[in-house]
Design a protein around this motif. Structure first.
Motif, PDB file in Angstrom:
ATOM      1  N   ILE A 116       4.644 -26.796  -7.163  1.00 46.24           N
ATOM      2  CA  ILE A 116       5.841 -27.542  -6.784  1.00 46.24           C
ATOM      3  C   ILE A 116       6.554 -26.771  -5.688  1.00 46.24           C
ATOM      4  CG2 ILE A 116       8.081 -28.347  -7.614  1.00 46.24           C
ATOM      5  CD1 ILE A 116       6.495 -28.237 -10.442  1.00 46.24           C
ATOM      6  N   LEU A 131      14.575 -26.232  -8.739  1.00 45.44           N
ATOM      7  CA  LEU A 131      13.253 -26.381  -9.365  1.00 45.44           C
ATOM      8  C   LEU A 131      13.286 -27.487 -10.426  1.00 45.44           C
ATOM      9  CD1 LEU A 131      10.350 -25.323  -9.821  1.00 45.44           C
ATOM     10  CD2 LEU A 131      11.298 -23.632 -11.378  1.00 45.44           C
ATOM     11  N   GLN A 132      14.340 -27.437 -11.253  1.00 44.50           N
ATOM     12  CA  GLN A 132      14.475 -28.448 -12.307  1.00 44.50           C
ATOM     13  C   GLN A 132      14.583 -29.852 -11.711  1.00 44.50           C
ATOM     14  OE1 GLN A 132      17.735 -27.756 -15.044  1.00 44.50           O
ATOM     15  NE2 GLN A 132      17.643 -29.866 -15.768  1.00 44.50           N
ATOM     16  N   ILE A 144       9.689 -25.920  -3.380  1.00 51.48           N
ATOM     17  CA  ILE A 144      11.120 -25.978  -3.660  1.00 51.48           C
ATOM     18  C   ILE A 144      11.942 -25.732  -2.406  1.00 51.48           C
ATOM     19  CG2 ILE A 144      12.960 -24.901  -5.016  1.00 51.48           C
ATOM     20  CD1 ILE A 144      10.403 -23.871  -6.663  1.00 51.48           C
ATOM     21  N   PHE A 149      12.304 -32.290 -19.708  1.00 54.41           N
ATOM     22  CA  PHE A 149      12.580 -30.974 -20.286  1.00 54.41           C
ATOM     23  C   PHE A 149      13.020 -31.150 -21.739  1.00 54.41           C
ATOM     24  CE2 PHE A 149      12.817 -30.231 -15.806  1.00 54.41           C
ATOM     25  CZ  PHE A 149      12.328 -28.936 -15.646  1.00 54.41           C
ATOM     26  N   VAL A 161       8.886 -34.875 -14.735  1.00 53.34           N
ATOM     27  CA  VAL A 161       8.866 -33.885 -15.825  1.00 53.34           C
ATOM     28  C   VAL A 161      10.055 -34.120 -16.768  1.00 53.34           C
ATOM     29  CG1 VAL A 161       9.074 -31.405 -16.349  1.00 53.34           C
ATOM     30  CG2 VAL A 161       7.719 -32.158 -14.377  1.00 53.34           C
ATOM     31  N   THR A 199       6.162 -19.062  -7.004  1.00 53.81           N
ATOM     32  CA  THR A 199       5.932 -20.306  -6.283  1.00 53.81           C
ATOM     33  C   THR A 199       4.829 -20.140  -5.254  1.00 53.81           C
ATOM     34  OG1 THR A 199       8.299 -20.494  -6.435  1.00 53.81           O
ATOM     35  CG2 THR A 199       7.163 -22.205  -5.218  1.00 53.81           C
ATOM     36  N   LEU A 254       9.559 -35.500 -10.132  1.00 54.37           N
ATOM     37  CA  LEU A 254       8.106 -35.695 -10.282  1.00 54.37           C
ATOM     38  C   LEU A 254       7.745 -36.233 -11.677  1.00 54.37           C
ATOM     39  CD1 LEU A 254       6.901 -32.393  -8.569  1.00 54.37           C
ATOM     40  CD2 LEU A 254       6.602 -34.712  -7.686  1.00 54.37           C
ATOM     41  N   GLN A 291      -1.287 -27.814 -10.172  1.00 55.39           N
ATOM     42  CA  GLN A 291      -0.295 -28.444  -9.302  1.00 55.39           C
ATOM     43  C   GLN A 291       0.831 -27.465  -9.003  1.00 55.39           C
ATOM     44  OE1 GLN A 291       0.596 -31.537  -7.937  1.00 55.39           O
ATOM     45  NE2 GLN A 291      -1.590 -31.897  -7.994  1.00 55.39           N
ATOM     46  N   GLN A 341      13.588 -30.911  -8.760  1.00 56.16           N
ATOM     47  CA  GLN A 341      12.307 -31.337  -8.164  1.00 56.16           C
ATOM     48  C   GLN A 341      11.332 -31.777  -9.249  1.00 56.16           C
ATOM     49  OE1 GLN A 341      11.397 -31.830  -5.190  1.00 56.16           O
ATOM     50  NE2 GLN A 341      12.531 -30.561  -3.776  1.00 56.16           N
ATOM     51  N   CYS A 342      11.296 -31.022 -10.334  1.00 59.86           N
ATOM     52  CA  CYS A 342      10.377 -31.353 -11.429  1.00 59.86           C
ATOM     53  C   CYS A 342      10.735 -32.721 -12.021  1.00 59.86           C
ATOM     54  CB  CYS A 342      10.448 -30.297 -12.534  1.00 59.86           C
ATOM     55  SG  CYS A 342       9.711 -28.737 -12.070  1.00 59.86           S
ATOM     56  N   GLU A 343      12.051 -32.942 -12.224  1.00 68.11           N
ATOM     57  CA  GLU A 343      12.477 -34.220 -12.810  1.00 68.11           C
ATOM     58  C   GLU A 343      12.097 -35.394 -11.899  1.00 68.11           C
ATOM     59  OE1 GLU A 343      16.049 -32.709 -15.729  1.00 68.11           O
ATOM     60  OE2 GLU A 343      16.503 -33.116 -13.630  1.00 68.11           O
TER      61      GLU A 343
END
Ligand SMILES: Cc1cc2nc3c(=O)[nH]c(=O)nc-3n(C[C@H](O)[C@H](O)[C@H](O)COP(=O)(O)OP(=O)(O)OC[C@H]3O[C@@H](n4cnc5c(N)ncnc54)[C@H](O)[C@@H]3O)c2cc1C
Length: 270
Positions: free
Chosen positions: A251, A24-25, A253, A35, A33, A206, A31, A249, A27-29
């Motif tokens: 995400i 998850l982290q 995973i 932290f 994101v 999710t 996109l 939005q 994928q977010c990065e």
């Protein structure tokens, strides 16, 4: 093992939480994101029905949208805004054997003992209990011993000695009164989205977020029981009059985790 019966759920699934969160982290990065770790939120600034800034121990952050996902701590994060989110912390414990003497392929729920058993790679996790003790995170060894004691009744090859030296883990489940999470925008603050109260069902987060993507939803602080999603995880008002075109939005995973099924096992009373 004396089994009175079992219910088999072929479509159930499980994964390893730390792998899930790492995926998850990542994928977010990807996109975009960023932290901010160890950054405690101390307050929220508001102006005319919107959140204008998030105050933290490391300064203030401005945001167009704010998601409240503070688990059991969510109510105290927004109580100064006059929002009441009924959540109680339900403390649970788990013990993970790195080299179990037996490694089942399926997850199982020990129904009478209210315990979940999950194979995670080569290790095996036993988790359970629901202790209502506020935000207290102390480990209650009586509860931990209860978990250990119940294992041989279901898996006779295991003994309490197998758990010697295993450090118990504890966590606070954010529990709502009816077991459903709070997902969606608040009516009072148009840019505040609730994503909390998941209790024992983090894994649906999710899926629920995916559904929210295609549903404009508004949740008041104490939400009415009007459900829009087919799986009924969201308490929402019928329309989102304030912000009609602002989907959340989601995400997706991919953890490459092996997905298997679950058994609910019932022991006989004897
Ligand atoms: C023993 C046990 C077994 C479980 N087993 C399962 C299972 O098999 N499957 C399943 O789906 N779920 C399971 N759960 C439930 C799952 O762990 C929860 O649903 C999930 O952790 C809730 O996620 P959350 O992000 O909403 O809250 P949390 O995980 O509680 O996260 C909230 C976060 O907010 C942070 N926070 C709080 N206040 C502040 C602040 N002021 N500033 C900054 N950060 C703050 C906290 O430190 C915390 O990290 C289990 C729980 C327990 C206890």
């Amino acid at each position: 093992m004396e089994v009175a019966g079992a219910v088999y759920f072929p479509k159930d699934a499980h994964f390893t939480p730390d792998r899930y969160l790492a995926a998850l982290q990542s994928q977010c990065e990807k996109l975009g994101v960023h932290f901010k770790w160890d950054t405690e939120v101390t307050g929220l600034e508001t102006e005319r029905g919107t959140i204008t800034a998030v105050e933290t121990l490391h300064g203030e952050f401005l945001a167009d949208e704010v998601v409240l996902c503070g688990g059991s701590w969510s109510p105290q994060l927004v109580c100064e805004l006059g929002l009441k989110i009924p959540i109680q912390a339900g403390k649970g414990y788990s013990l993970t054997l790195p080299r179990p003497r037996e490694l089942p392929q399926l997850c199982s729920i020990f129904t009478e003992a209210r315990m979940a058993v999950t194979p995670m790679g080569s290790s095996l996790r036993f988790g359970g209990t629901m202790e209502i003790a506020g935000l207290n995170e102390d480990i209650n060894l009586v509860r931990v011993r209860g978990i250990i004691k119940s294992v041989p009744a279901y898996f006779p090859k295991f003994t309490p000695a197998d758990f010697a030296g295993i450090q118990p883990w504890r966590g606070l489940r954010p529990c709502s009164p009816d077991g459903l999470p709070y997902l969606g925008r608040t009516a009072k603050f148009s840019n505040l989205i609730l994503a909390t109260g998941h209790a024992m069902i983090l894994e649906i987060k999710t899926h629920a977020a995916n559904s929210l993507e295609s549903n404009n939803t508004t949740c008041p602080d104490v939400a009415p029981n009007t459900f829009r999603m087919p799986i009924s995880f969201v308490r929402c008002s019928a329309t989102n009059a304030a912000k009609p075109n602002r989907p959340i939005q989601a995400i997706k995973i991919a953890t490459e985790e092996k997905i298997t099924d679950t058994m609910f096992v019932f022991c006989s009373a004897t």
